[in-house]
Design an enzyme around this catalytic site. Structure first.
Site, PDB file in Angstrom:
ATOM      1  N   GLY A  68      18.142  18.465  -5.316  1.00 30.58           N
ATOM      2  CA  GLY A  68      17.606  17.369  -4.513  1.00 30.58           C
ATOM      3  C   GLY A  68      18.626  16.291  -4.231  1.00 30.58           C
ATOM      4  O   GLY A  68      18.422  15.452  -3.352  1.00 30.58           O
ATOM      5  N   CYS A 101      19.214  11.716  -2.751  1.00 22.40           N
ATOM      6  CA  CYS A 101      17.983  11.313  -2.062  1.00 22.40           C
ATOM      7  C   CYS A 101      16.747  11.490  -2.945  1.00 22.40           C
ATOM      8  O   CYS A 101      15.976  10.554  -3.145  1.00 22.40           O
ATOM      9  CB  CYS A 101      17.822  12.099  -0.771  1.00 22.40           C
ATOM     10  SG  CYS A 101      16.352  11.640   0.170  1.00 22.40           S
ATOM     11  N   GLY A 145      25.228  -7.413   0.211  1.00 25.31           N
ATOM     12  CA  GLY A 145      24.989  -6.456   1.294  1.00 25.31           C
ATOM     13  C   GLY A 145      23.517  -6.426   1.658  1.00 25.31           C
ATOM     14  O   GLY A 145      22.659  -6.376   0.773  1.00 25.31           O
ATOM     15  N   SER A 146      23.229  -6.455   2.961  1.00 19.89           N
ATOM     16  CA  SER A 146      21.825  -6.518   3.391  1.00 19.89           C
ATOM     17  C   SER A 146      21.458  -5.365   4.310  1.00 19.89           C
ATOM     18  O   SER A 146      20.618  -5.504   5.195  1.00 19.89           O
ATOM     19  CB  SER A 146      21.556  -7.845   4.114  1.00 19.89           C
ATOM     20  OG  SER A 146      22.212  -7.867   5.373  1.00 19.89           O
ATOM     21  N   GLY A 147      22.082  -4.211   4.086  1.00 21.26           N
ATOM     22  CA  GLY A 147      21.624  -3.009   4.766  1.00 21.26           C
ATOM     23  C   GLY A 147      20.328  -2.547   4.129  1.00 21.26           C
ATOM     24  O   GLY A 147      19.682  -3.279   3.365  1.00 21.26           O
ATOM     25  N   HIS A 207      -8.090   2.838  18.856  1.00 24.67           N
ATOM     26  CA  HIS A 207      -8.346   1.444  18.480  1.00 24.67           C
ATOM     27  C   HIS A 207      -9.346   1.407  17.322  1.00 24.67           C
ATOM     28  O   HIS A 207     -10.338   2.133  17.344  1.00 24.67           O
ATOM     29  CB  HIS A 207      -8.922   0.679  19.673  1.00 24.67           C
ATOM     30  CG  HIS A 207      -9.324  -0.723  19.356  1.00 24.67           C
ATOM     31  ND1 HIS A 207      -8.407  -1.740  19.232  1.00 24.67           N
ATOM     32  CD2 HIS A 207     -10.543  -1.275  19.117  1.00 24.67           C
ATOM     33  CE1 HIS A 207      -9.033  -2.868  18.946  1.00 24.67           C
ATOM     34  NE2 HIS A 207     -10.347  -2.607  18.868  1.00 24.67           N
TER      35      HIS A 207
END
Length: 463
Positions: A37, A40, A179-181, A442
């Protein structure tokens, strides 16, 4: 010891590639040095989403009174959250083991190294090396790891990466996220929501800098409202870890500022795992830390392929999977289309969520395109109001002449589940007018897509 295909790495690129190869009748093996795996399933996409779900549940409980419910003495069980996350990851990894057996794929445990003559040497944990041959091709899918900056060396204790952030023994009281990713803002949201004091430091002028500017501004507003301190146009110059905690020196437009915290999370990107896997001995060409490939992922050496984070494309799990499928279908003699990298969705799972595909408004204008823009806020959505999730909007960018949907940028609750509609629309070359006439149920959040399209053409009803 002979196979048709050998895949090195079992992340979402590698294991998907191996399964598709087996489906196509190719005798397949996969090499993995840790858990099936890859990052991830074990340390990235899946366990982080489990943590974020725990944070989301805790937020619901702490805001239960907003929904007419009284809850007393709700507390964070940090160990329980971590344990649940690891359990989810382990369950998914076990699922990959089942898929390997189901598809008759041999799992070769150890470190793989490519050799000349379409050979792979696999060294197991005891140091024993065995060579295997792949008659039709070797596919390198070794993924990536957290990038280290010279002035932000990770020690795994006080300066950590994403792996350590998911398995801490105790919850930090104060955390600085560099870092702001996607990784940075997801962890900032998680820790802030369970009571940690969080500061985000971003070198660029805006957070989530690859996103549309309006999305970035909305996220910054939402995160600040939740108590996260955000510093943009700022850089971490050094981290002093000699004391009990950390003293972080941050350079800003106003000068240097120092912040004390328990821990620093470095979320400044990733670097490919291409060292010590035999690339140089085989003669495989790399550039700027990535393996160079053609449209069907063949390297400069026939019989050797590469996919996922080791090549210069978007480092996303779904991209790696798509690349692997195209690669083995081409090897098997099929005629797959090259991947359209202009129609790859990106998702960030903080709260509110972000989802986007295609070009931003700024990019469209830089290209000199004549565009129509439609925007619909969730504050005008009945479903969003009922759910108590009115932050955010859907923004669509259309080509003025032909009605082509050039880009979509969403921020709000569940938008990561809504973006696939846009990807399909773009794949099918659907126009803005056709989207307006596509009846949406809706009340749903997805109605905002239809409404945003209508807004672009002056036909919006609910705004």
């Amino acid at each position: 010891m002979n196979y048709d295909i050998i895949v090195i790495g079992s992340g979402p690129g590698g294991y998907v590639t191996a399964i598709r190869a087996s489906q196509l009748g190719l005798k397949t093996a996969i090499v993995e040095k840790e858990n099936l795996g890859g990052v991830c399933l074990n340390w990235g996409c899946i366990p982080t989403k489990a943590l974020l779900k725990s944070a989301n549940v805790f937020e619901y409980i702490t805001h239960a009174s907003d929904y007419g419910i009284t809850v007393k003495d709700a507390k964070v069980d940090f160990d329980g959250m971590i344990s649940r996350s690891r359990g989810v990851a382990n369950g998914m990894s076990n699922g990959i083991q089942f898929l390997m057996k189901k598809n008759k794929i041999d799992v070769l445990n150890g470190v793989g190294e490519v050799k000349a003559g379409k050979k792979v040497a696999v060294t197991d944990k005891d140091g024993k090396t065995t060579e295997y041959t792949a008659d039709k091709g070797i596919i390198i899918a070794t993924g990536a790891r957290s990038r280290q900056l010279p002035n932000l060396k990770q020690d795994g204790e006080k300066v950590i990466g994403y792996r350590e952030a998911m398995t801490l023994k105790s919850q930090p009281k104060k955390l600085v996220v560099v870092g702001s990713g996607a990784i940075g803002v997801e962890f900032a949201y998680f820790y802030n929501s369970i009571g940690t004091e969080v500061t985000v430091v971003e070198y660029m002028p805006s957070i989530v800098p690859i996103e549309d500017e309006e999305v970035s501004k909305q996220l910054e507003k939402s995160l600040k409202k939740s108590g996260i301190q955000i510093m943009t146009n700022a850089s971490v110059e050094k981290v002093d870890t000699s004391g009990k905690g950390c003293e972080v020196t941050i350079k800003t437009a106003k000068g240097e500022e120092k912040i004390s915290c328990d821990m620093v999370l470095s979320a400044v990107g990733i670097e490919a795992n291409i060292e010590n896997i035999g690339l140089e001995s085989v003669g495989i060409v790399t550039d700027k830390g990535r393996i160079l490939v053609n449209d069907f992922y063949q390297t400069n050496i026939p019989g050797y392929y590469a996919i996922g984070d080791v090549i210069p494309t978007a480092a996303l799990a779904h991209v790696a999977s798509a690349e692997g499928i195209i690669c083995v279908e081409k090897i098997a003699g099929h005629h797959p289309e090259p991947l359209d990298y202009g129609n790859i969705p990106g998702c960030t799972y903080c709260s509110p969520e972000i989802a986007s595909v295609g070009i931003t408004e700024k990019q469209a204008k830089e290209k000199g395109l004549k565009i129509k823009i439609g925007k619909f806020p969730f504050s005008a959505s009945g479903k969003a109001s009922a759910a108590g999730a009115k932050d955010g909007f859907v923004k669509l960018i259309f080509d003025e002449q032909y009605g082509e949907l050039l880009g979509a940028h969403m921020i709000g609750a569940n938008v990561t589940e809504m973006i696939a509609e846009i990807v399909a629309i773009r794949k099918l070359e659907t126009t803005g007018h056709e989207l307006i006439k596509t009846v949406h149920p809706h009340p749903t959040m997805s109605e905002a897509i239809m409404e945003a399209a209508a807004a672009a053409y002056g036909e919006v009803i609910h705004l």
